[in-house]
Design a protein around this motif. Structure first.
Motif, PDB file in Angstrom:
ATOM      1  N   ALA A   1       0.821  -1.209   0.000  1.00  0.00           N
ATOM      2  CA  ALA A   1       0.000   0.000   0.000  1.00  0.00           C
ATOM      3  C   ALA A   1       0.855   1.259   0.000  1.00  0.00           C
ATOM      4  CB  ALA A   1      -0.930  -0.005   1.213  1.00  0.00           C
ATOM      5  N   GLY A   2       2.086   1.146   0.492  1.00  0.00           N
ATOM      6  CA  GLY A   2       2.969   2.309   0.549  1.00  0.00           C
ATOM      7  C   GLY A   2       3.499   2.760  -0.793  1.00  0.00           C
ATOM      8  N   TYR A   3       3.355   1.932  -1.821  1.00  0.00           N
ATOM      9  CA  TYR A   3       3.914   2.300  -3.127  1.00  0.00           C
ATOM     10  C   TYR A   3       2.953   3.110  -3.981  1.00  0.00           C
ATOM     11  CZ  TYR A   3       7.813  -0.830  -2.209  1.00  0.00           C
ATOM     12  OH  TYR A   3       8.915  -1.419  -1.661  1.00  0.00           O
ATOM     13  N   GLY A   4       1.672   2.970  -3.780  1.00  0.00           N
ATOM     14  CA  GLY A   4       0.714   3.746  -4.564  1.00  0.00           C
ATOM     15  C   GLY A   4       0.437   3.177  -5.932  1.00  0.00           C
ATOM     16  N   GLU A   5       1.498   2.831  -6.677  1.00  0.00           N
ATOM     17  CA  GLU A   5       1.343   2.306  -8.031  1.00  0.00           C
ATOM     18  C   GLU A   5       2.511   1.378  -8.338  1.00  0.00           C
ATOM     19  OE1 GLU A   5       0.705   3.949 -12.628  1.00  0.00           O
ATOM     20  OE2 GLU A   5       0.778   5.330 -10.915  1.00  0.00           O
TER      21      GLU A   5
ATOM     22  N   SER B   1       0.333 -12.851  -5.666  1.00  0.00           N
ATOM     23  CA  SER B   1       0.907 -11.519  -5.456  1.00  0.00           C
ATOM     24  C   SER B   1      -0.029 -10.430  -5.962  1.00  0.00           C
ATOM     25  CB  SER B   1       2.263 -11.419  -6.162  1.00  0.00           C
ATOM     26  OG  SER B   1       3.159 -12.391  -5.678  1.00  0.00           O
ATOM     27  N   MET B   2      -0.623 -10.665  -7.116  1.00  0.00           N
ATOM     28  CA  MET B   2      -1.554  -9.678  -7.657  1.00  0.00           C
ATOM     29  C   MET B   2      -2.767  -9.528  -6.745  1.00  0.00           C
ATOM     30  SD  MET B   2      -2.036  -7.535 -10.190  1.00  0.00           S
ATOM     31  CE  MET B   2      -1.268  -8.014 -11.743  1.00  0.00           C
ATOM     32  N   ASP B   3      -3.207 -10.626  -6.142  1.00  0.00           N
ATOM     33  CA  ASP B   3      -4.359 -10.568  -5.242  1.00  0.00           C
ATOM     34  C   ASP B   3      -4.054  -9.689  -4.030  1.00  0.00           C
ATOM     35  OD1 ASP B   3      -7.056 -11.818  -5.320  1.00  0.00           O
ATOM     36  OD2 ASP B   3      -6.534 -12.441  -3.284  1.00  0.00           O
ATOM     37  N   LEU B   4      -2.832  -9.784  -3.504  1.00  0.00           N
ATOM     38  CA  LEU B   4      -2.460  -8.925  -2.373  1.00  0.00           C
ATOM     39  C   LEU B   4      -2.334  -7.472  -2.813  1.00  0.00           C
ATOM     40  CD1 LEU B   4       0.045 -10.856  -0.089  1.00  0.00           C
ATOM     41  CD2 LEU B   4      -2.437 -10.982  -0.246  1.00  0.00           C
ATOM     42  N   CYS B   5      -1.860  -7.237  -4.029  1.00  0.00           N
ATOM     43  CA  CYS B   5      -1.806  -5.868  -4.544  1.00  0.00           C
ATOM     44  C   CYS B   5      -3.210  -5.273  -4.613  1.00  0.00           C
ATOM     45  CB  CYS B   5      -1.164  -5.852  -5.931  1.00  0.00           C
ATOM     46  SG  CYS B   5       0.619  -6.130  -5.957  1.00  0.00           S
ATOM     47  N   ARG B   6      -4.153  -6.058  -5.089  1.00  0.00           N
ATOM     48  CA  ARG B   6      -5.531  -5.588  -5.160  1.00  0.00           C
ATOM     49  C   ARG B   6      -6.081  -5.320  -3.754  1.00  0.00           C
ATOM     50  NH1 ARG B   6      -8.688  -9.360  -6.486  1.00  0.00           N
ATOM     51  NH2 ARG B   6     -10.415  -7.930  -6.923  1.00  0.00           N
ATOM     52  N   ALA B   7      -5.735  -6.176  -2.792  1.00  0.00           N
ATOM     53  CA  ALA B   7      -6.199  -5.986  -1.412  1.00  0.00           C
ATOM     54  C   ALA B   7      -5.611  -4.721  -0.797  1.00  0.00           C
ATOM     55  CB  ALA B   7      -5.820  -7.205  -0.565  1.00  0.00           C
ATOM     56  N   SER B   8      -4.423  -4.316  -1.267  1.00  0.00           N
ATOM     57  CA  SER B   8      -3.770  -3.125  -0.706  1.00  0.00           C
ATOM     58  C   SER B   8      -4.374  -1.825  -1.227  1.00  0.00           C
ATOM     59  CB  SER B   8      -2.272  -3.156  -1.035  1.00  0.00           C
ATOM     60  OG  SER B   8      -2.049  -2.866  -2.412  1.00  0.00           O
ATOM     61  N   GLY B   9      -5.123  -1.917  -2.323  1.00  0.00           N
ATOM     62  CA  GLY B   9      -5.773  -0.732  -2.872  1.00  0.00           C
ATOM     63  C   GLY B   9      -4.926   0.087  -3.827  1.00  0.00           C
ATOM     64  N   ILE B  10      -3.719  -0.356  -4.150  1.00  0.00           N
ATOM     65  CA  ILE B  10      -2.872   0.423  -5.044  1.00  0.00           C
ATOM     66  C   ILE B  10      -3.278   0.203  -6.503  1.00  0.00           C
ATOM     67  CG2 ILE B  10      -0.917   0.308  -3.455  1.00  0.00           C
ATOM     68  CD1 ILE B  10       0.319  -1.797  -5.317  1.00  0.00           C
ATOM     69  N   LYS B  11      -2.819   1.069  -7.366  1.00  0.00           N
ATOM     70  CA  LYS B  11      -3.026   0.906  -8.798  1.00  0.00           C
ATOM     71  C   LYS B  11      -1.971  -0.064  -9.323  1.00  0.00           C
ATOM     72  CE  LYS B  11      -3.086   3.332 -13.232  1.00  0.00           C
ATOM     73  NZ  LYS B  11      -2.945   4.647 -13.939  1.00  0.00           N
ATOM     74  N   VAL B  12      -2.417  -1.068 -10.056  1.00  0.00           N
ATOM     75  CA  VAL B  12      -1.471  -2.050 -10.583  1.00  0.00           C
ATOM     76  C   VAL B  12      -1.645  -2.194 -12.090  1.00  0.00           C
ATOM     77  CG1 VAL B  12      -1.173  -3.424  -8.500  1.00  0.00           C
ATOM     78  CG2 VAL B  12      -3.088  -3.919 -10.007  1.00  0.00           C
ATOM     79  N   ARG B  13      -0.527  -2.456 -12.741  1.00  0.00           N
ATOM     80  CA  ARG B  13      -0.512  -2.849 -14.148  1.00  0.00           C
ATOM     81  C   ARG B  13       0.313  -4.120 -14.258  1.00  0.00           C
ATOM     82  NH1 ARG B  13       0.976   2.794 -17.111  1.00  0.00           N
ATOM     83  NH2 ARG B  13       2.257   3.043 -15.261  1.00  0.00           N
ATOM     84  N   ALA B  14       0.015  -4.903 -15.260  1.00  0.00           N
ATOM     85  CA  ALA B  14       0.678  -6.206 -15.390  1.00  0.00           C
ATOM     86  C   ALA B  14       1.490  -6.257 -16.668  1.00  0.00           C
ATOM     87  CB  ALA B  14      -0.357  -7.327 -15.392  1.00  0.00           C
TER      88      ALA B  14
ATOM     89  N   ILE C   1      -7.500  -4.933 -15.019  1.00  0.00           N
ATOM     90  CA  ILE C   1      -6.095  -4.558 -14.846  1.00  0.00           C
ATOM     91  C   ILE C   1      -5.457  -4.343 -16.214  1.00  0.00           C
ATOM     92  CG2 ILE C   1      -3.834  -5.346 -14.002  1.00  0.00           C
ATOM     93  CD1 ILE C   1      -5.395  -7.049 -11.937  1.00  0.00           C
ATOM     94  N   GLU C   2      -4.840  -3.202 -16.409  1.00  0.00           N
ATOM     95  CA  GLU C   2      -4.144  -2.933 -17.662  1.00  0.00           C
ATOM     96  C   GLU C   2      -2.969  -3.898 -17.798  1.00  0.00           C
ATOM     97  OE1 GLU C   2      -1.789   0.709 -19.976  1.00  0.00           O
ATOM     98  OE2 GLU C   2      -2.691   1.029 -17.995  1.00  0.00           O
ATOM     99  N   GLN C   3      -2.867  -4.548 -18.945  1.00  0.00           N
ATOM    100  CA  GLN C   3      -1.838  -5.568 -19.136  1.00  0.00           C
ATOM    101  C   GLN C   3      -1.134  -5.383 -20.478  1.00  0.00           C
ATOM    102  OE1 GLN C   3      -3.274  -9.522 -19.982  1.00  0.00           O
ATOM    103  NE2 GLN C   3      -1.534 -10.525 -19.003  1.00  0.00           N
ATOM    104  N   LYS C   4       0.176  -5.575 -20.453  1.00  0.00           N
ATOM    105  CA  LYS C   4       0.975  -5.648 -21.669  1.00  0.00           C
ATOM    106  C   LYS C   4       1.506  -7.074 -21.788  1.00  0.00           C
ATOM    107  CE  LYS C   4       1.147  -1.168 -22.894  1.00  0.00           C
ATOM    108  NZ  LYS C   4       0.710  -0.646 -24.204  1.00  0.00           N
ATOM    109  N   VAL C   5       1.195  -7.734 -22.907  1.00  0.00           N
ATOM    110  CA  VAL C   5       1.741  -9.052 -23.187  1.00  0.00           C
ATOM    111  C   VAL C   5       2.764  -8.880 -24.305  1.00  0.00           C
ATOM    112  CG1 VAL C   5       1.267 -11.415 -23.906  1.00  0.00           C
ATOM    113  CG2 VAL C   5      -0.396 -10.187 -22.493  1.00  0.00           C
ATOM    114  N   ILE C   6       4.023  -9.165 -23.986  1.00  0.00           N
ATOM    115  CA  ILE C   6       5.106  -8.981 -24.948  1.00  0.00           C
ATOM    116  C   ILE C   6       5.633 -10.342 -25.359  1.00  0.00           C
ATOM    117  CG2 ILE C   6       7.384  -7.968 -25.341  1.00  0.00           C
ATOM    118  CD1 ILE C   6       6.705  -5.887 -23.222  1.00  0.00           C
TER     119      ILE C   6
END
Length: 290
Positions: free
Chosen positions: A39-43, A57-70, A95-100
């Motif tokens: 939660a301390g990172y914000g994004e 890991s993504m599930d915990l990011c969502r639980a923290s409320g921060i903005k995430v991209r994949a 979730i915004e995602q880039k598949v490369i």
């Protein structure tokens, strides 16, 4: 998430299952620390393979409320099932995602691999930096303490602008598996069968074509209703004849036994010459050859 009913029974949130009461108390406290840290990172940008650890890991990011991209690197060691899972997960949660897509074989903990080994994490950072408006955000690595240790042994240092908070707080491979099932993330399908490179006992056999054979074989078996089956790549003494050793979960052994002819036909269509059906545990010395 946890409450006590008048009768004194512990009641969990509907999305959480307690698998081991004693272990869970310690685990839950560490999980909460991880959520607060995130939660301390914000994004953040999450290196997201669609396999077990990255989904947790993504599930915990969502639980923290921060903005995430994949960011997902679709490379030869990542199965088609994992790529599809990653896409479904991100679409479902918006979730915004880039598949490369890359043809590079990205492995950090496979000893004896011939030729120059590419640093997979720095490669992720390099490709992420090329994406507009993505390069400045820190990248979260959903890596266990064991994976971090293997990475450091091979590549000496951690890349700048990467976050390894799970490994830094001592999360082990076992902890990731526990958290994944505790949060019922298997509702999306199984947690993945790991990196396809783990199917090769001989480093000399590991190449793009052979990785594709293994991936195709596992995908066909999954389509046949044998989800969770693993196909291991071997060659005979002539170094030419290929053999697929199919490891079947115990719950599916009776079904696989009845499907011998179909399994053989499917795997021979992926260019395997021979097939063995492993119907036993690792301690049992026998296997059924089909």
């Amino acid at each position: 998430m946890v409450s006590n009913s008048p009768s004194g029974v512990v009641v969990m949130d509907a999305n959480v299952v307690v698998l081991n009461q004693g272990y869970d108390q310690t685990f839950q406290a560490r999980e909460q620390r991880l959520i607060e840290t995130l939660a301390g990172y914000g994004e953040l940008i999450v290196s997201f393979s669609g396999r077990l650890a990255s989904c947790y890991s993504m599930d915990l990011c969502r639980a923290s409320g921060i903005k995430v991209r994949a960011i997902t690197l679709d490379n030869p060691t990542l199965s088609r099932q994992a790529v599809s899972r990653a896409r479904r997960y991100c679409r479902h949660y918006g979730i915004e995602q880039k598949v490369i897509k890359t043809d590079e074989i990205l492995i950090c903990n496979y000893p004896g691999l011939p030729g120059k080994v590419i640093d997979p994490i720095r490669y992720v950072c390099q490709l992420t930096a090329l994406e507009s408006n993505w390069g400045r955000q820190p990248i979260l690595l959903p890596a266990s303490a064991e994976e971090q240790q293997c990475y450091l042994q091979r590549f000496d240092s951690l890349p700048s602008n990467t976050i390894w908070c799970f490994a830094d707080q001592g999360m082990t491979d076992r902890d990731f598996r526990y958290g994944f099932h505790k949060r019922r993330l298997d509702l999306w399908g199984n947690g993945g069968n790991g990196c396809l490179s783990s199917r090769f006992a001989d480093p000399g056999s590991l190449d793009r074509d052979h990785l594709r054979m293994v991936d195709m074989a596992e995908e066909m078996l999954c389509d046949m209703g044998l989800d969770g089956v693993q196909v291991f790549f071997h060659t005979l003494a002539d170094r030419v004849t290929t053999l697929a050793r199919v490891r079947v979960p115990q719950r599916m052994r009776a079904r696989a036994f009845d499907m011998q002819a179909s399994i053989l036909k499917a795997l021979k269509s992926t260019n395997f010459d021979l097939v063995t059906l492993d119907m036993v545990t690792g301690e049992d010395p026998q296997a059924l050859v089909i």
